[in-house]
Design a protein around this motif. Structure first.
Motif, PDB file in Angstrom:
ATOM      1  N   THR A   1      -0.070  -4.147   5.802  1.00  0.00           N
ATOM      2  CA  THR A   1      -1.302  -4.206   5.022  1.00  0.00           C
ATOM      3  C   THR A   1      -1.317  -3.160   3.921  1.00  0.00           C
ATOM      4  OG1 THR A   1      -2.292  -2.717   6.611  1.00  0.00           O
ATOM      5  CG2 THR A   1      -2.643  -5.077   6.975  1.00  0.00           C
ATOM      6  N   TYR A   2      -0.189  -2.450   3.746  1.00  0.00           N
ATOM      7  CA  TYR A   2      -0.160  -1.400   2.739  1.00  0.00           C
ATOM      8  C   TYR A   2       0.085  -2.003   1.364  1.00  0.00           C
ATOM      9  CZ  TYR A   2       0.517   1.354   6.965  1.00  0.00           C
ATOM     10  OH  TYR A   2       0.379   1.901   8.206  1.00  0.00           O
ATOM     11  N   ASP A   3      -0.300  -1.258   0.350  1.00  0.00           N
ATOM     12  CA  ASP A   3      -0.052  -1.699  -1.011  1.00  0.00           C
ATOM     13  C   ASP A   3       1.446  -1.547  -1.318  1.00  0.00           C
ATOM     14  OD1 ASP A   3      -0.447  -2.314  -3.759  1.00  0.00           O
ATOM     15  OD2 ASP A   3      -0.234  -0.170  -4.148  1.00  0.00           O
ATOM     16  N   PRO A   4       2.119  -2.619  -1.743  1.00  0.00           N
ATOM     17  CA  PRO A   4       3.575  -2.526  -1.946  1.00  0.00           C
ATOM     18  C   PRO A   4       3.985  -1.398  -2.893  1.00  0.00           C
ATOM     19  CG  PRO A   4       2.876  -4.813  -2.032  1.00  0.00           C
ATOM     20  CD  PRO A   4       1.623  -3.984  -1.927  1.00  0.00           C
ATOM     21  N   GLN A   5       3.263  -1.230  -3.991  1.00  0.00           N
ATOM     22  CA  GLN A   5       3.657  -0.194  -4.948  1.00  0.00           C
ATOM     23  C   GLN A   5       3.593   1.191  -4.304  1.00  0.00           C
ATOM     24  OE1 GLN A   5       5.074  -1.187  -7.575  1.00  0.00           O
ATOM     25  NE2 GLN A   5       4.478  -3.275  -7.031  1.00  0.00           N
ATOM     26  N   GLU A   6       2.482   1.421  -3.581  1.00  0.00           N
ATOM     27  CA  GLU A   6       2.316   2.715  -2.935  1.00  0.00           C
ATOM     28  C   GLU A   6       3.386   2.892  -1.846  1.00  0.00           C
ATOM     29  OE1 GLU A   6      -0.307   3.149   0.286  1.00  0.00           O
ATOM     30  OE2 GLU A   6       1.136   4.769   0.477  1.00  0.00           O
TER      31      GLU A   6
END
Lengths: 336, 413
Positions: free
Chosen positions: B389-394
């Protein structure tokens, strides 16, 4: 004596010509790449043979220098922003320096003790490569972005790299041959066969062995650079015990008393591993059978064994009987 | 000794088709497989080969209307040899697509050659995160999980469904173990849990006793991230030390793999684990695969054989999308990476822009069923991405998962 030298020059010239023409004979990038690999392992085996054949010291940690130089060059170009040439020189310096230090530690003993110390040192280097993840990437290894260009020649293609490897290999071979024929080489052989007598004659046995150790480390590091440029990748397997043992087997298989022996041994093992294994599922067993056969029938290795066979065949031919005593085909240093 | 290019079924298919219009047989599709058949990794490597052969034989050695020629290469589990074998498959055998290799370090060793040669490769088991994250390769797709892909939902399951708060981790001390543990730790701590202990036995440790005696028995559970037969050896010793029932074990992808499960016996019963696969998944493709594996190899399919089987299914789907025209490499590669594959043994999958699969992740519990041990599916997390569920860029800005990242802030001594 002059005829001897001329014969050697002719043989050397033929060998060089063979090396130069090989890519045309082989055809196909796959085989050229295989030839490059044989040269890299042959160089590693040759450098190890400086210890085994000349100085009589059997090392089980020789892949350490290959690995240290490869890691150093990969790290320096990738992480420290070195150019290809400074990185290569620094890697050779680091590899050789580590051999100098390891030599001091390992040469406290000879024989089995020496073997065990080199084994332990090799395992320490492997452990560092495997566990110091922030430096070495652990078992994922380090990659090299690109092969360098040497004197303006791009080494990217298999043939270009092959010629580069062949040139380095020829240089190393000539150096080691010259060394074997030099007074230093003779002294080294003396320390192998009669260390106490050599000491009594005023030679510094330890220093001679140490010099051989450092030179072996240097050429092992050169093999490491070639290894890195070829694979563009280095991981702990490059300096594992398995790799060290394989180099040792190459030397013993081909015959440690000659310069050609380690080269032949490296060729046999590399080809069985990479080529024959495509046709034979049980290639490891085949390799084992080859070892056993060589040990039983040619205990001195393939090259001295075949040379001996050739001599006996010649002696059988009646018209040649009574002619000048034949020479060993490739052996310069050891009387059979 | 037979050359391992297998043309089985070709003759039969040709005979069947020969009746009306005798068209020339279309040129075969040349598939290369990189596996390990000698050395310590050979057991997984042979399962890989079995999985792929079962898939291809099931299709009569034909995909998208063209016959298939399979060449299997033994890398010996050595990176340098893996590279030579890859070159052999591409340059000498003219393989148009590769499946494998087994180990992450092999995949990394051949990565740059794959880019240079531009040959599509389907990774059937190598799990290194960065292959589809910080160093994505345009010719690479991975229909199985990254090391940590299943760990993110699994840790959420541990924290939310099982209600664990304090956990230990113990895993093999190499990249695969590090990445599994790190993914588990990150997701577990983001869900309010705390990792209070991390242990790293070396890969070839002869005895787990010293590690087992260090395990905190007052934790809620221990995560075990083992590969190969290490899970089997660890669990046996764990039970011998009388810890069974006192400290629940949560297994990573290969800790209680089907390939070692039967030998584990009652020791393993009750262990909850995660993977992108279980032999117990109830879909037609998997029922058929399990039945074939049991019949031909007397074994349940596990991580390696299922990975290879799924790779075959992904290959087939892409070939069908381009009508078998694998010669158009770009179009074939696009089809490989953009297609949604409905019928694999792990359920439907699709790929993200890095070539990593998005699909079901299963939470399983070891149970005895009809006299054999199985990983019963107890929960399914659908559509799990490698970024969870994390932001891919981050996610990609962080360093790759390792022994030291994310940092363990809650260790207790």
């Amino acid at each position: 004596m002059r005829r001897e030298a001329a014969g050697a020059a002719v043989r050397g010239g033929l060998a060089l010509l063979g090396l130069a023409l090989l890519p045309w004979v082989l055809g196909g990038d796959f085989y050229v790449n295989l030839a490059s690999q044989v040269l890299i392992y042959a160089l590693l085996a040759l450098s190890l043979n400086l210890l085994i054949g000349a100085a009589g010291l059997t090392s089980l940690g020789h892949a350490a220098y290959l690995g240290i130089a490869a890691y150093a060059a990969a790290w320096l170009t990738g992480n420290a922003g070195f150019g290809a040439l400074p990185a290569a020189l620094a890697a050779l310096a680091i590899g050789t320096a580590s051999a100098a230090v390891f030599g001091v530690l390992a040469l406290r003993a000879s024989g089995l003790g020496f073997l065990m110390i080199t084994l332990a040192l090799g395992q320490i280097v492997w452990g560092v490569a495997y566990r110091w993840v922030s430096l070495t990437g652990g078992d994922n290894g380090i990659r090299l972005a690109d092969r360098p260009a040497v004197l303006g020649f791009d080494l990217g293609t298999p043939v270009a790299f092959y010629y580069f490897a062949a040139a380095v290999f020829a240089l190393a071979f000539l150096f080691l041959r010259r060394l074997a024929l030099s007074p230093l080489g003779a002294c080294l052989r003396g320390t192998k066969e009669q260390p106490r007598r050599m000491a009594m004659l005023g030679h510094h046995v330890w220093m001679l062995r140490w010099i051989a150790f450092v030179l072996a480390g240097f050429w092992g590091s050169v093999a490491g650079l070639l290894y890195l440029y070829y694979h563009k990748f280095v991981s702990p397997q490059a300096l594992s015990l398995q790799q060290s043992a394989e180099a040792l087997l190459m030397v013993l298989l081909g015959g440690s008393s000659t310069l050609a022996g380690p080269v032949v041994g490296a060729a046999v093992i590399t080809l069985v591993k990479n080529l024959v294994s495509s046709y034979v599922d049980r290639w490891l067993t085949l390799l084992g059978v080859i070892f056993v056969a060589v040990v039983v029938f040619m205990p001195q290795g393939i090259v001295p064994g075949l040379a001996g066979l050739l001599r006996r065949l010649r002696a059988l031919r009646p018209e040649r009987a009574g002619a000048a005593p034949p020479r060993a085909a490739a052996g310069h240093e050891a009387a059979p | 000794m037979e050359r391992r290019t297998v043309l089985k079924g070709l003759a039969g298919a040709a005979a069947a088709l020969a009746a009306p219009a005798v068209h020339a047989q279309p040129a075969p599709i040349r598939v290369g497989m990189l596996t390990v058949k000698t050395g310590p990794l050979a057991s997984g490597g042979i399962q890989m080969e079995n999985g792929l052969r079962i898939f291809l034989n099931d299709r009569g050695m034909r995909l998208a209307g063209r016959p298939v020629v399979l060449t299997v290469s033994d890398t010996g589990g050595v990176p340098a040899q893996a590279r030579t074998k890859t070159q052999e498959l591409v340059e000498r055998e003219r393989c148009q697509v590769l499946i494998g290799p087994l180990a992450a370090f092999e995949a990394l060793a051949i990565d740059d050659y794959i880019r240079q040669a531009g040959v599509p490769i389907i990774s059937s088991s190598a799990a290194a995160e960065d292959l589809t994250q910080r160093q994505p390769n345009p010719w690479f797709v991975r229909p199985v999980g990254t090391s940590a892909q299943c760990m993110h939902p699994f840790a959420e399951y541990a924290a939310k469904d099982l209600g664990y708060r304090r956990m230990s981790t113990i895993a093999d001390d190499f990249a695969y173990g590090h990445e599994q543990c790190a993914g588990f730790q990150r997701s577990f701590e983001d869900n309010g849990g705390r990792i209070v202990q991390k242990l790293w036995p070396p890969l070839a440790v002869p005895d787990y006793g010293t590690y087992i005696s260090q395990l905190k028995t007052n934790a809620d559970g221990a995560f075990i991230g083992f590969a190969g037969s290490n899970g089997f050896r660890f669990v046996r010793q764990f039970n011998e030390y009388g810890l069974k029932g006192r400290l629940p074990l949560l297994g990573g992808m290969t800790a209680v793999d089907e390939s070692i499960l039967q030998q584990m016996g009652n020791d393993a019963i009750g262990i909850v684990s995660t993977n992108w696969y279980s032999a117990e998944i109830d879909n037609p493709a998997n029922r058929r695969f399990v039945e074939q594996m049991r019949r031909e190899h007397r074994q349940d399919p596990g991580y390696y054989s299922a990975g290879a089987h799924i790779s075959g299914a992904v290959l087939e789907a892409a070939l069908e999308a381009v009508d078998g025209r694998i010669e158009d490499k770009e179009a074939f590669m696009r089809a490989l990476r953009t297609g949604r594959v409905e019928e694999t043994v792990r359920g439907p999958i699709r790929f993200d822009q890095y070539g990593q699969s998005i699909g079901n992740v299963y939470i399983r519990r070891v149970e005895r069923k009809d006299g054999r041990l199985v990983n019963s599916v107890i929960k399914v997390y659908p559509e799990v991405s490698q970024f969870w569920t994390y932001d891919p860029q981050e996610f990609l800005r962080n360093p790759v998962y390792s022994r030291n990242w994310p940092p363990a802030r809650h260790l207790e001594n």
